[in-house]
Design a protein around this motif. Structure first.
Motif, PDB file in Angstrom:
ATOM      1  N   ASP A 180      16.061 -12.085 -30.981  1.00 45.48           N
ATOM      2  CA  ASP A 180      15.303 -13.282 -31.382  1.00 45.48           C
ATOM      3  C   ASP A 180      15.406 -13.578 -32.876  1.00 45.48           C
ATOM      4  OD1 ASP A 180      14.319 -13.982 -28.865  1.00 45.48           O
ATOM      5  OD2 ASP A 180      12.670 -12.536 -29.017  1.00 45.48           O
ATOM      6  N   ASN A 181      16.235 -12.833 -33.589  1.00 50.02           N
ATOM      7  CA  ASN A 181      16.356 -13.027 -35.036  1.00 50.02           C
ATOM      8  C   ASN A 181      17.134 -14.311 -35.317  1.00 50.02           C
ATOM      9  OD1 ASN A 181      16.859 -12.890 -37.802  1.00 50.02           O
ATOM     10  ND2 ASN A 181      17.205 -10.678 -37.786  1.00 50.02           N
ATOM     11  N   PRO A 182      16.533 -15.286 -36.021  1.00 50.04           N
ATOM     12  CA  PRO A 182      17.211 -16.566 -36.265  1.00 50.04           C
ATOM     13  C   PRO A 182      18.119 -16.562 -37.501  1.00 50.04           C
ATOM     14  CG  PRO A 182      14.993 -16.664 -37.133  1.00 50.04           C
ATOM     15  CD  PRO A 182      15.140 -15.290 -36.521  1.00 50.04           C
ATOM     16  N   ASP A 183      18.261 -15.414 -38.159  1.00 49.46           N
ATOM     17  CA  ASP A 183      19.066 -15.363 -39.387  1.00 49.46           C
ATOM     18  C   ASP A 183      20.481 -15.847 -39.114  1.00 49.46           C
ATOM     19  OD1 ASP A 183      20.641 -14.171 -41.722  1.00 49.46           O
ATOM     20  OD2 ASP A 183      18.606 -13.554 -42.232  1.00 49.46           O
ATOM     21  N   THR A 184      21.081 -16.536 -40.087  1.00 49.78           N
ATOM     22  CA  THR A 184      22.430 -17.077 -39.913  1.00 49.78           C
ATOM     23  C   THR A 184      23.522 -16.085 -40.269  1.00 49.78           C
ATOM     24  OG1 THR A 184      22.310 -18.018 -42.142  1.00 49.78           O
ATOM     25  CG2 THR A 184      21.688 -19.448 -40.296  1.00 49.78           C
TER      26      THR A 184
END
Length: 373
Positions: A211-215
């Motif tokens: 679920d980590n939204p980091d790019t």
């Protein structure tokens, strides 16, 4: 001092993508008196991957338009063209590395384990203690990687588990239900392959990496993995449990118990550890400053504590810029080669083509993963 068996200008430790790629650059600068020392064989870590594991970065033949294949380690090569495949497996990538070594006739000495490095005073270089005797060199490039150093003891009872690096094929695991500890790339890779084999899988992760939204794919899951996780979840056989930190695994009647602070999960088979790997720099930790939690390097990827000791590969880090993928760390080969060439009075002009091809990244201010859409 024990007499050395041989003496070089540069010794590269490790014949994986970082070591081989950096060696090609040094050779193109005209350096002749150097060697690569490899504990096993060229590309050994990739050869030991589980059969089903593939590179998460896609290979694509685009060098004709000034863009390198993301998994290429040298100019004018493309794993995609060589194998007509977008996501190579470990055996294929090891063969690619061996092909590069053979094509450039790189001086690789296999079956040689580097046991210790002695830094000589007054900038007189290094003595490498190896399984084949002592080797003297002016410069060392450490490219030993990480895969050979799995993190196998992250909590009490981890010896009851199987680290994913010990798996040769997911087809070989008996049983129908599995618990995986660790939800980053290796954990998700294990989970999706087991689900594909018809198994039920539970993944326990302390953060919930899916679920980590980091790019930045060095921190969050790659699109390739996210896509596979979605398909596996749709089968109903994959359960993802985040925000649980595992503290212990115990052998119990009928199987194993996995404990977090407040919860317990039972599994009939040994839990699978997907807890990552230690940096190989721990083998020579005293030669680096670790005050920031990682090996401190100067702008030329040289140890700030030990002049003449350079690092290439996934352990290279500058503050928040992490070079843990091939397409990232290959951009620093020319930076290291440039520093060494100038100290050896070699002409650095051949490196200009690396700059034009995006393989000479000496300005880290441009490293930004933000995307507007």
């Amino acid at each position: 001092m024990k007499e050395t068996n041989s003496s070089y200008d540069v010794v590269i430790v490790g014949a994986g993508p970082a070591g081989v790629g950096c060696a090609v650059v040094l050779q193109e600068l005209g350096l002749e008196n150097f060697i690569l020392l490899e504990r096993q064989q060229v590309g050994a870590s990739f050869s030991r991957w589980p059969t089903e594991m593939n590179l998460i970065t896609p290979s694509f033949p685009s060098h004709g338009f000034g863009l390198l294949d993301l998994n290429a380690i040298t100019l004018k090569t493309s794993p995609a063209l060589a194998f007509r495949q977008e996501h190579l497996n470990g055996q294929q990538y090891a063969l690619y590395l061996q092909t590069v070594v053979n094509h450039f006739q790189l001086p690789v000495k296999t079956g040689t384990d580097v046991l210790a490095i002695e830094h000589l005073s007054q900038c007189r270089g290094f003595i490498l203690k190896t399984s084949g005797g002592d080797v003297k060199t002016q410069f060392v490039i450490w490219a030993a990687g990480e895969f050979q150093y799995p993190r196998v003891n992250p909590f009490v009872g981890a010896d009851h588990c199987i680290h994913n690096s010990q798996i040769r094929s997911w087809k070989n695991l008996p049983g129908d239900e599995f618990t995986i500890i660790g939800g980053y790339e290796s954990g998700m890779d294990a989970a999706t392959h087991l689900v594909e084999l018809g198994k039920k899988v539970r993944v326990l992760d302390r953060t919930g990496a899916w679920d980590n939204p980091d790019t930045d794919p060095s921190i969050a899951l790659s699109p390739y993995t996210v896509q596979r996780v979605k398909l596996a979840t749709q089968t109903g056989r994959l359960k993802l449990i985040g925000n649980v930190s595992i503290e212990e695994v115990k052998k119990v009647p009928g199987g194993y118990a996995v404990f977090s602070k407040y919860e317990k999960w039972l599994t009939a088979h040994p839990p699978i550890l997907c807890t990552g790997f230690e940096t190989s720099l721990q083998q020579i930790a005293s030669l680096f400053d670790w005050s920031e939690g990682y090996a401190m390097l100067n702008d030329q990827d040289e140890s700030t504590l030990t002049p003449g000791l350079f690092v290439v590969g996934p352990s290279v880090r500058h503050h928040n810029v992490i070079f843990c993928f091939i397409y990232k760390f290959r951009q620093r080969f020319a930076v290291v080669a440039d520093a060494i060439s100038r100290r050896l009075d070699l002409d650095p002009a051949p490196l200009e083509i690396y700059r034009r091809q995006g393989m000479f990244l000496d300005d880290l201010s441009c490293c930004d993963n933000d995307c507007i859409c």
